[in-house]
Design an enzyme around this catalytic site. Structure first.
Site, short mmCIF file in Angstrom:
data_model
loop_
_atom_site.label_atom_id
_atom_site.label_comp_id
_atom_site.label_asym_id
_atom_site.label_seq_id
_atom_site.Cartn_x
_atom_site.Cartn_y
_atom_site.Cartn_z
N PRO A 1 -26.08 -22.62 40.74
CA PRO A 1 -24.79 -21.96 40.96
C PRO A 1 -23.67 -22.97 41.26
O PRO A 1 -22.50 -22.66 41.13
CB PRO A 1 -25.05 -21.08 42.19
CG PRO A 1 -26.52 -20.94 42.28
CD PRO A 1 -27.09 -22.20 41.70
N GLU B 1 -35.03 -22.46 47.56
CA GLU B 1 -33.68 -22.82 48.05
C GLU B 1 -33.01 -23.82 47.12
O GLU B 1 -31.80 -24.02 47.16
CB GLU B 1 -33.76 -23.39 49.47
CG GLU B 1 -34.19 -22.37 50.51
CD GLU B 1 -33.39 -21.07 50.35
OE1 GLU B 1 -34.02 -20.01 50.12
OE2 GLU B 1 -32.14 -21.14 50.38
N ARG C 1 -28.15 -20.78 18.89
CA ARG C 1 -27.52 -19.95 17.85
C ARG C 1 -26.37 -20.67 17.16
O ARG C 1 -25.91 -20.25 16.11
CB ARG C 1 -27.02 -18.62 18.44
CG ARG C 1 -25.95 -18.74 19.48
CD ARG C 1 -25.66 -17.43 20.14
NE ARG C 1 -25.12 -16.45 19.23
CZ ARG C 1 -23.85 -16.44 18.82
NH1 ARG C 1 -23.03 -17.39 19.25
NH2 ARG C 1 -23.42 -15.51 18.00
N ASP D 1 -17.36 -15.58 16.65
CA ASP D 1 -17.69 -15.17 18.02
C ASP D 1 -16.47 -14.90 18.87
O ASP D 1 -15.43 -15.50 18.68
CB ASP D 1 -18.38 -16.34 18.74
CG ASP D 1 -19.85 -16.39 18.39
OD1 ASP D 1 -20.46 -17.40 18.70
OD2 ASP D 1 -20.32 -15.43 17.79
C1 4FV Z 1 -28.22 -20.15 38.94
C2 4FV Z 1 -26.98 -19.63 38.53
C3 4FV Z 1 -29.00 -19.69 40.10
C4 4FV Z 1 -30.32 -20.69 42.88
C5 4FV Z 1 -31.47 -20.91 43.79
C6 4FV Z 1 -32.27 -20.75 41.53
C7 4FV Z 1 -30.90 -20.12 41.61
C8 4FV Z 1 -32.71 -20.92 42.94
N1 4FV Z 1 -28.54 -21.14 38.10
N2 4FV Z 1 -26.61 -20.32 37.40
N3 4FV Z 1 -26.26 -18.62 39.07
N4 4FV Z 1 -30.08 -20.46 40.44
O1 4FV Z 1 -28.67 -18.69 40.73
O2 4FV Z 1 -27.55 -21.22 37.18
O3 4FV Z 1 -33.32 -22.16 43.07
#
Ligand code: 4FV
Length: 244
Positions: free
Chosen positions: A87, A114, A152, A167
């Site tokens: 994230p 985590e 794609r 697209d």
């Molecule tokens: C995520 C997202 C995501 C966070 C903790 C995996 C999680 C766990 N990855 N975009 N939104 N990853 O939430 O890419 O480890």
């Protein structure tokens, strides 16, 4: 292109790659996939890959040793983007997908729990990408989203059922509405311009609909889109007809 995915749940990723365009792209030799489990690089008897966080707190953190050994093993001294799905990463966009589609190889790391030990980032991660501002249980689904968005775009990956060129976002605008048979459904009819066969009128209608839809739903996208004089005229025309 070669895509390696590092995941504690390799079946989950491999399974999704056995369908539709991903499977066909692999059969067509456009892309090769491998999915590896860092647990195979754990050297202790119990093949431990995660541990409790220093400083306390809930949850587990992925240990650096198995992950770094796995990634260095995959790199084999070579060089390739090593992408952590998180994230905290750069938001995934069509532009980012196009950039990555130009690479020969991608290594995608799926976090879990985590997250991963920060030293993995410092030692081997080259890029971090997020699919959205929310928290998932693992990086597997984000990795599959990234793979789908990139593969794609590879020449020869999609048949004529898809046209990546047309697209949404290919020109920074949202896509126009689509219609197919029947011409009337539940009293709702297909816009006549689409059935009259005047290709230029169809092209203008679709562009106008993209502009309108983008204005209504993502005005910030319209602000940064490169609009032609025709685009401005199509928008004016459409808005003139609208009640204030
Ligand atoms: C995520 C997202 C995501 C966070 C903790 C995996 C999680 C766990 N990855 N975009 N939104 N990853 O939430 O890419 O480890």
């Amino acid at each position: 292109m070669r895509i390696d995915v590092v995941s504690l749940f390799p079946e989950m990723v491999a399974g999704a790659l056995d369908f539709s365009i991903m499977a066909r792209a692999r059969e067509a030799g456009v892309v090769g996939f491998s999915v590896v489990n860092p647990r195979e690089w754990a050297t202790d008897r119990h093949r431990i890959v995660d541990d409790t966080p220093y400083g306390g707190g809930a949850g587990m953190v992925l240990k650096p040793e198995p992950l770094v050994a796995c990634l260095e093993g995959l790199l084999g001294g070579g060089d390739a983007p090593v992408i952590l799905m998180t994230p905290q990463g750069e938001p995934l966009t069509q532009q980012a997908a196009r950039r990555l589609a130009g690479e020969d190889r991608l290594i995608i790391v799926c976090g879990h729990y985590e997250g991963i030990d920060e030293r993995v980032r410092e030692l081997v991660i080259t890029d971090e990408i997020s699919i959205g501002d929310y928290v998932l249980t693992g990086g597997e689904l984000p990795a599959l989203v990234l793979i789908d968005a990139v593969v794609r775009l590879l020449p020869g990956a999609v048949g004529n059922e898809l046209s990546p060129e047309a697209d949404s976002f290919s020109e920074g605008l949202l896509e126009h509405p689509h219609y197919t048979r029947p011409p009337e459904f539940r009293g709702l009819t297909v816009p006549r311009v689409l059935t009259e066969g005047d290709h230029d009128q169809v092209r203008r209608w679709r562009r106008q609909q993209s502009l309108l839809r983008t204005l209504r739903r993502r005005p910030h996208l319209l602000a940064r889109a490169e609009l032609t004089n025709e685009d401005r005229e199509l928008l004016r025309e459409a808005l003139e007809g609208e009640p204030d």
